[in-house]
Design an enzyme around this catalytic site. Structure first.
Site, PDB file in Angstrom:
ATOM      1  N   GLY A  79      33.793  30.633  19.112  1.00 57.75           N
ATOM      2  CA  GLY A  79      34.492  31.178  20.273  1.00 57.75           C
ATOM      3  C   GLY A  79      34.351  32.682  20.399  1.00 57.75           C
ATOM      4  O   GLY A  79      34.674  33.257  21.433  1.00 57.75           O
ATOM      5  N   GLY A  80      33.854  33.317  19.343  1.00 54.87           N
ATOM      6  CA  GLY A  80      33.738  34.771  19.345  1.00 54.87           C
ATOM      7  C   GLY A  80      32.848  35.306  20.449  1.00 54.87           C
ATOM      8  O   GLY A  80      33.201  36.259  21.147  1.00 54.87           O
ATOM      9  N   PHE A  81      31.699  34.681  20.644  1.00 57.06           N
ATOM     10  CA  PHE A  81      30.759  35.168  21.654  1.00 57.06           C
ATOM     11  C   PHE A  81      31.388  35.128  23.050  1.00 57.06           C
ATOM     12  O   PHE A  81      31.229  36.055  23.842  1.00 57.06           O
ATOM     13  CB  PHE A  81      29.469  34.334  21.629  1.00 57.06           C
ATOM     14  CG  PHE A  81      28.478  34.770  22.667  1.00 57.06           C
ATOM     15  CD1 PHE A  81      27.715  35.919  22.492  1.00 57.06           C
ATOM     16  CD2 PHE A  81      28.313  34.051  23.850  1.00 57.06           C
ATOM     17  CE1 PHE A  81      26.801  36.336  23.467  1.00 57.06           C
ATOM     18  CE2 PHE A  81      27.409  34.459  24.824  1.00 57.06           C
ATOM     19  CZ  PHE A  81      26.648  35.607  24.624  1.00 57.06           C
ATOM     20  N   ASP A 103      33.533  35.718  14.263  1.00 60.49           N
ATOM     21  CA  ASP A 103      32.906  37.008  14.022  1.00 60.49           C
ATOM     22  C   ASP A 103      33.047  37.892  15.257  1.00 60.49           C
ATOM     23  O   ASP A 103      33.397  37.428  16.330  1.00 60.49           O
ATOM     24  CB  ASP A 103      31.412  36.831  13.700  1.00 60.49           C
ATOM     25  CG  ASP A 103      30.643  36.223  14.877  1.00 60.49           C
ATOM     26  OD1 ASP A 103      31.242  35.404  15.613  1.00 60.49           O
ATOM     27  OD2 ASP A 103      29.470  36.562  15.064  1.00 60.49           O
ATOM     28  N   ASP A 122      30.642  26.376  17.873  1.00 58.29           N
ATOM     29  CA  ASP A 122      30.648  27.819  17.629  1.00 58.29           C
ATOM     30  C   ASP A 122      32.092  28.287  17.463  1.00 58.29           C
ATOM     31  O   ASP A 122      33.025  27.515  17.649  1.00 58.29           O
ATOM     32  CB  ASP A 122      29.914  28.562  18.734  1.00 58.29           C
ATOM     33  CG  ASP A 122      30.536  28.361  20.109  1.00 58.29           C
ATOM     34  OD1 ASP A 122      31.659  27.858  20.179  1.00 58.29           O
ATOM     35  OD2 ASP A 122      29.881  28.706  21.107  1.00 58.29           O
ATOM     36  N   HIS A 165      14.092  16.591  31.740  1.00 63.33           N
ATOM     37  CA  HIS A 165      12.740  17.044  31.403  1.00 63.33           C
ATOM     38  C   HIS A 165      12.763  18.267  30.484  1.00 63.33           C
ATOM     39  O   HIS A 165      12.044  18.314  29.471  1.00 63.33           O
ATOM     40  CB  HIS A 165      11.942  17.373  32.675  1.00 63.33           C
ATOM     41  CG  HIS A 165      10.653  18.056  32.360  1.00 63.33           C
ATOM     42  ND1 HIS A 165       9.519  17.367  31.989  1.00 63.33           N
ATOM     43  CD2 HIS A 165      10.335  19.371  32.292  1.00 63.33           C
ATOM     44  CE1 HIS A 165       8.554  18.232  31.715  1.00 63.33           C
ATOM     45  NE2 HIS A 165       9.023  19.451  31.901  1.00 63.33           N
ATOM     46  N   CYS A 183       8.216  11.946  29.442  1.00 64.90           N
ATOM     47  CA  CYS A 183       9.664  11.782  29.572  1.00 64.90           C
ATOM     48  C   CYS A 183       9.987  10.895  30.776  1.00 64.90           C
ATOM     49  O   CYS A 183       9.133  10.619  31.627  1.00 64.90           O
ATOM     50  CB  CYS A 183      10.363  13.136  29.695  1.00 64.90           C
ATOM     51  SG  CYS A 183      10.296  13.896  31.340  1.00 64.90           S
ATOM     52  N   GLN A 206      25.659  39.559  10.793  1.00 64.92           N
ATOM     53  CA  GLN A 206      25.548  40.502  11.905  1.00 64.92           C
ATOM     54  C   GLN A 206      24.864  41.787  11.411  1.00 64.92           C
ATOM     55  O   GLN A 206      24.367  41.836  10.301  1.00 64.92           O
ATOM     56  CB  GLN A 206      26.931  40.794  12.487  1.00 64.92           C
ATOM     57  CG  GLN A 206      27.568  39.615  13.222  1.00 64.92           C
ATOM     58  CD  GLN A 206      26.935  39.334  14.583  1.00 64.92           C
ATOM     59  OE1 GLN A 206      25.994  40.014  15.023  1.00 64.92           O
ATOM     60  NE2 GLN A 206      27.436  38.316  15.263  1.00 64.92           N
ATOM     61  N   CYS A 256       9.081  12.484  34.191  1.00 66.88           N
ATOM     62  CA  CYS A 256       7.653  12.567  34.504  1.00 66.88           C
ATOM     63  C   CYS A 256       7.012  11.185  34.666  1.00 66.88           C
ATOM     64  O   CYS A 256       6.026  11.043  35.386  1.00 66.88           O
ATOM     65  CB  CYS A 256       6.932  13.374  33.427  1.00 66.88           C
ATOM     66  SG  CYS A 256       7.396  15.137  33.462  1.00 66.88           S
ATOM     67  N   CYS A 305       3.369  15.011  29.999  1.00 63.55           N
ATOM     68  CA  CYS A 305       4.702  14.682  29.475  1.00 63.55           C
ATOM     69  C   CYS A 305       5.013  13.212  29.737  1.00 63.55           C
ATOM     70  O   CYS A 305       4.719  12.689  30.816  1.00 63.55           O
ATOM     71  CB  CYS A 305       5.756  15.570  30.143  1.00 63.55           C
ATOM     72  SG  CYS A 305       7.445  15.250  29.613  1.00 63.55           S
ATOM     73  N   ASP A 346      19.890  27.020  19.116  1.00 65.12           N
ATOM     74  CA  ASP A 346      20.594  26.411  20.253  1.00 65.12           C
ATOM     75  C   ASP A 346      20.503  27.357  21.429  1.00 65.12           C
ATOM     76  O   ASP A 346      20.329  28.574  21.253  1.00 65.12           O
ATOM     77  CB  ASP A 346      22.076  26.192  19.926  1.00 65.12           C
ATOM     78  CG  ASP A 346      22.880  27.473  20.131  1.00 65.12           C
ATOM     79  OD1 ASP A 346      23.537  27.604  21.181  1.00 65.12           O
ATOM     80  OD2 ASP A 346      22.823  28.374  19.265  1.00 65.12           O
ATOM     81  N   GLY A 397      24.075  37.980  16.868  1.00 67.95           N
ATOM     82  CA  GLY A 397      23.810  39.285  17.464  1.00 67.95           C
ATOM     83  C   GLY A 397      22.390  39.481  17.948  1.00 67.95           C
ATOM     84  O   GLY A 397      21.976  40.614  18.199  1.00 67.95           O
TER      85      GLY A 397
END
Length: 381
Positions: A98-100, A150, A96, A339, A310, A193, A313, A308, A270, A220
């Site tokens: 870094g703005g957020f 942004d 990303d 999990h 995994c 945005q 589990c 599940c 994400d 946003g």
């Protein structure tokens, strides 16, 4: 013109919903979409080894520009041969901008046309991040997909503020393109945005599409707005974006929103959610949320999710995991994190299969019924 390092391949649209199945090709391999990307903020997905992420089918992970700039420093990562070598991950990486983090972590910040002045959230030092600096850091990190710098406005925001913010984000996007030093090796995505305002989303999309990025993110959202507002914004924003390029909804990872986002044409998602809630013993299961710390699981020797397969589990019980989490044992957090990540990656595999078979609408209804999302006042994660 040189070949773009990021290429989207459309496979098919679901007849029931219009959701799209595709494939994103990167310098470090390809992955099918819609896809969930585990978040490795500091060049590690918390408690997980790269081999475990591959085991559960992750084709791309996300790392954070802001945090890696502060620790260990992008120069050190570059010296190590780039982020892939530094963290021993040979599949795709998205960073990303870094703005957020600048807007969410710093109490003090001053936005100017040149960039943002703010304080380091670790020690209070004064810092400055601009479109050029964000590109410099990401070029050094060597991610496959970089994000333009942004402004991430709060929710709710007044129309006039949002309009100025969108215009600044468009100008910053141009500067990011001009500062991007490795366009043949790293793809740079623009971020649309505009908050909940359709007119501003249209303007933002138009501005960014004119710059011909290899992919576009919808920013946003998932910043405190109700789910119905997010879905409404996606319904009018996603169709504005080019059909031949990937579409990425930033910061979304609850099971209901992944399915609803895919139905509205999103390819990539994400979120830190699966690992964050795992650390306090909250688990995603095929029957809904399970808080393993609760007393009723003290003598429950069944797996977290009986449907599940995994690693967690297959091998460990609710009672054992409850014991580990209550004692703050790291192994407990590893098991719950494994999990939850596996659950979301498998869910997206089921979404892709449902698109292939033109039954994503039916899949949504079945999943929401089983999960309890259809009940009045149902809570998501």
């Amino acid at each position: 013109m040189s070949q773009q390092p990021i290429r989207y391949e459309f496979i098919k649209a679901c007849k029931q919903t219009g959701a799209r199945l595709g494939k994103v090709h990167t310098p470090h391999g390809s992955f099918e979409t819609p896809v969930f990307m585990p978040v490795g903020t500091l060049a590690t997905v918390k408690t997980m080894a790269p081999e475990e992420l591959k085991e559960m089918g992750a084709g791309i992970i996300l790392s954070n520009t802001y945090h890696l700039w502060l620790r260990p420093g992008h120069e050190i990562v570059k010296e190590a041969g780039g982020l892939h070598k530094f963290m021993n991950w040979d599949r795709a990486i998205l960073t990303d901008s870094g703005g957020f983090q600048v807007f969410s972590l710093s109490e003090f910040r001053k936005i100017e046309e040149e960039g943002v002045h703010f304080r380091n959230h670790l020690n209070g030092d004064k810092l400055f991040l601009s479109p050029e600096k964000a590109m410099d850091i990401q070029n050094a990190l060597g991610s496959d997909i970089m994000m333009a710098f942004d402004e991430c406005p709060p929710y709710p925001a007044e129309y006039d503020y949002m309009k100025r913010s969108v215009e600044r984000t468009s100008r910053w996007a141009e500067r990011c393109l001009a500062a991007h030093k490795r366009p043949d090796e790293q793809g740079l995505f623009g971020i649309v945005q505009g908050g909940e305002y359709e007119e501003l989303r249209k303007q933002s999309a138009k501005d960014l599409i004119s710059l011909d990025f290899p992919g576009y993110a919808i920013g946003g959202l998932s910043v405190g707005e109700p789910k119905d507002v997010m879905n409404r914004v996606l319904e009018f924003t996603t169709p504005l974006l080019p059909a031949d390029k990937p579409r990425y909804l930033m910061g979304v990872g609850s099971p209901d929103s992944l399915i609803d986002g895919a139905i509205r044409g999103v390819d990539m998602f994400d979120c830190v959610l699966p690992t964050r809630i795992a650390r306090n013993g909250t688990l995603m299961t095929s029957e809904g949320r399970l808080v393993v710390k609760n007393a009723k699981y003290e003598r429950d020797f069944r797996p977290i999710d009986e449907h599940c397969d995994c690693y967690t589990c297959r091998n460990y019980s609710r009672a054992y995991i409850r014991h580990l989490i209550r004692c703050n044992e790291t192994f407990g957090i590893r098991l719950t994190s494994y999990h939850n990540l596996y659950f979301l990656l498998k869910l997206m595999g089921q979404v892709r299969e449902a698109i292939r078979e033109d039954r994503l609408g039916d899949f949504r209804e079945e999943f929401f019924e089983r999960y309890g999302f259809n009940k009045p006042n149902a809570k998501s994660f």
